[in-house]
Design an enzyme around this catalytic site. Structure first.
Site, PDB file in Angstrom:
ATOM      1  CG  HIS A   1      -1.986  -1.335   1.500  1.00 16.84           C
ATOM      2  ND1 HIS A   1      -2.682  -1.737   2.078  1.00 16.84           N
ATOM      3  CD2 HIS A   1      -2.387  -1.463   0.280  1.00 16.84           C
ATOM      4  CE1 HIS A   1      -3.368  -2.796   1.913  1.00 16.84           C
ATOM      5  NE2 HIS A   1      -3.062  -2.398   1.168  1.00 16.84           N
TER       6      HIS A   1
ATOM      7  CE  LYS B   1       2.479   2.025  -4.115  1.00 13.37           C
ATOM      8  NZ  LYS B   1       1.904   1.028  -3.849  1.00 13.37           N
TER       9      LYS B   1
ATOM     10  CB  THR C   1      -0.333  -3.351  -7.847  1.00  5.93           C
ATOM     11  OG1 THR C   1      -0.036  -3.188  -7.316  1.00  5.93           O
ATOM     12  CG2 THR C   1      -1.051  -4.861  -7.742  1.00  5.93           C
ATOM     13  N   GLY C   2       0.861  -2.015  -9.768  1.00  5.80           N
ATOM     14  CA  GLY C   2       1.300  -0.770 -10.782  1.00  5.80           C
ATOM     15  C   GLY C   2       2.828  -0.127 -10.013  1.00  5.80           C
TER      16      GLY C   2
ATOM     17  CB  THR D   1       4.315  -1.430  -5.702  1.00  6.57           C
ATOM     18  OG1 THR D   1       3.209  -1.391  -4.630  1.00  6.57           O
ATOM     19  CG2 THR D   1       4.975  -3.247  -4.953  1.00  6.57           C
TER      20      THR D   1
ATOM     21  CB  SER E   1      -2.816   0.803 -10.217  1.00  4.82           C
ATOM     22  OG  SER E   1      -4.451   1.288 -10.654  1.00  4.82           O
ATOM     23  N   GLY E   2      -3.348  -1.049  -7.901  1.00  5.22           N
ATOM     24  CA  GLY E   2      -4.726  -1.832  -7.144  1.00  5.22           C
ATOM     25  C   GLY E   2      -5.757  -0.874  -6.876  1.00  5.22           C
TER      26      GLY E   2
ATOM     27  CG  ASP F   1      -4.690  -5.748  -5.414  1.00 10.07           C
ATOM     28  OD1 ASP F   1      -3.932  -5.248  -4.723  1.00 10.07           O
ATOM     29  OD2 ASP F   1      -5.433  -4.683  -4.329  1.00 10.07           O
TER      30      ASP F   1
ATOM     31  CG  HIS G   1      -8.143  -0.655  -3.964  1.00 11.62           C
ATOM     32  ND1 HIS G   1      -7.868  -0.289  -3.307  1.00 11.62           N
ATOM     33  CD2 HIS G   1      -7.240  -2.056  -4.025  1.00 11.62           C
ATOM     34  CE1 HIS G   1      -6.270   0.242  -2.755  1.00 11.62           C
ATOM     35  NE2 HIS G   1      -6.304  -1.232  -3.411  1.00 11.62           N
TER      36      HIS G   1
END
Length: 297
Positions: free
Chosen positions: A166, A170, A193-194, A196, A221-222, A227, A254
């Site tokens: 999250h 990061k 995910t994006g 990260t 991305s999340g 996810d 999300h």
């Protein structure tokens, strides 16, 4: 070491249920570690009825879940004293074998158990694979010889690792990846995910990873569904380990997607290993390094 133990009904309802698969694989390790298992009532009773952990003094019975057993585990993860300032009611973590379609897995005490483990940097273990890998990890760190039966949990040359963090976590994820870059590079593939994934790739290129070749395969991305995309890979058994640095203090739009990934991990309980905090992931890496050194002797 004191560990809370609970399992949803499905996971102790038959002779080959998840709880018993774990105990059969790890009973010797539990005894070697002299692990105290503080088990919620129905879970404790199932172990006793199956004749497992016979004579193990570390098996303690707590009330049934409906009578507050799981709530007591949450409080003891945080830590309680005996009235004289002695914190002698403190658990070092929790193993909670989750059936993702059991409504009780979403009860406040179930959610709080994980959250407090993450906040206090203690292990929260929710699958059979994670529980087996954790026992072997603690055995190795305690100085015991590696168990060849646990090799599959530490053979990363054919496994995929998901690295997710999250926003507030990061920087911690980048620090973790930088510290353990060589070990993490041993996985057949890394996914994320994006944002990260983008930052991890930049880190890898700065460390000499071939320019233009992604160290992490990036999904959305999340908030845009990353996810969920990774959850699909977990369900297809094409992602065996997830390191998910969660920020337990922030509500996220999300949240349902995050829960979906967590449910996917517990759905394939014998195949997916998940670390939910930097402390848990760092201890795993320490065990990986020591175990490889011992296996090389």
């Amino acid at each position: 070491m004191r560990i809370g133990l609970a399992a949803n009904r499905l996971h102790h309802a038959s002779e080959d249920a998840a709880l018993f698969r774990w105990l059969r694989a790890c009973e010797s390790g539990i005894r070697e570690l002299q692990l105290e298992l503080h088990a919620v009532g129905r879970t404790h009773d199932a172990i006793a009825a199956a004749g497992m952990l016979g004579g193990h003094r570390g098996l303690r019975r707590y009330p049934y879940g409906r009578d507050g057993g799981l709530m007591k585990l949450v409080a003891e993860v945080v830590g309680l004293d005996d009235g004289d300032g002695n914190r002698n009611r403190t658990l070092d973590g929790a193993i909670y074998l989750i059936d993702p379609v059991d409504p009780s897995s979403t009860f406040p005490e179930a959610v709080a158990l994980k959250r407090q483990c993450v906040i206090h940097g203690k292990p929260f273990v929710s699958t059979v694979a994670s529980a087996c890998a954790w026992i072997e990890q603690e055995r190795v760190l305690a100085g015991f010889a590696p168990d060849p039966g646990a090799d599959r949990h530490f053979d990363y040359s054919s496994q995929t690792l998901a690295l997710i963090a999250h926003d507030a976590m990061k920087p911690t994820m980048l620090e973790f990846a930088a510290t353990h870059f060589d070990q993490l590079s041993c996985f057949a593939q890394r996914i994320g995910t994006g944002t990260t994934g983008e930052r991890l790739n930049e880190l890898a290129w700065s460390r000499g990873w071939p320019a233009g070749s992604p160290w992490v395969h990036r999904y959305q991305s999340g908030p845009l569904g990353g996810d969920a995309q990774i959850a699909d890979r977990v369900l297809e058994r094409r992602c065996q380990r997830v390191v998910f640095f969660e920020d337990p203090h922030v509500a996220r739009q999300h949240e349902a997607d995050i829960q979906l990934l967590e449910r996917a991990v517990t759905t394939v309980t014998d195949d997916a290993v998940c670390a939910t905090s930097p402390a848990m992931a760092t201890r795993w890496m320490q065990a990986v390094t020591k175990r490889r050194a011992l296996r090389a002797l």
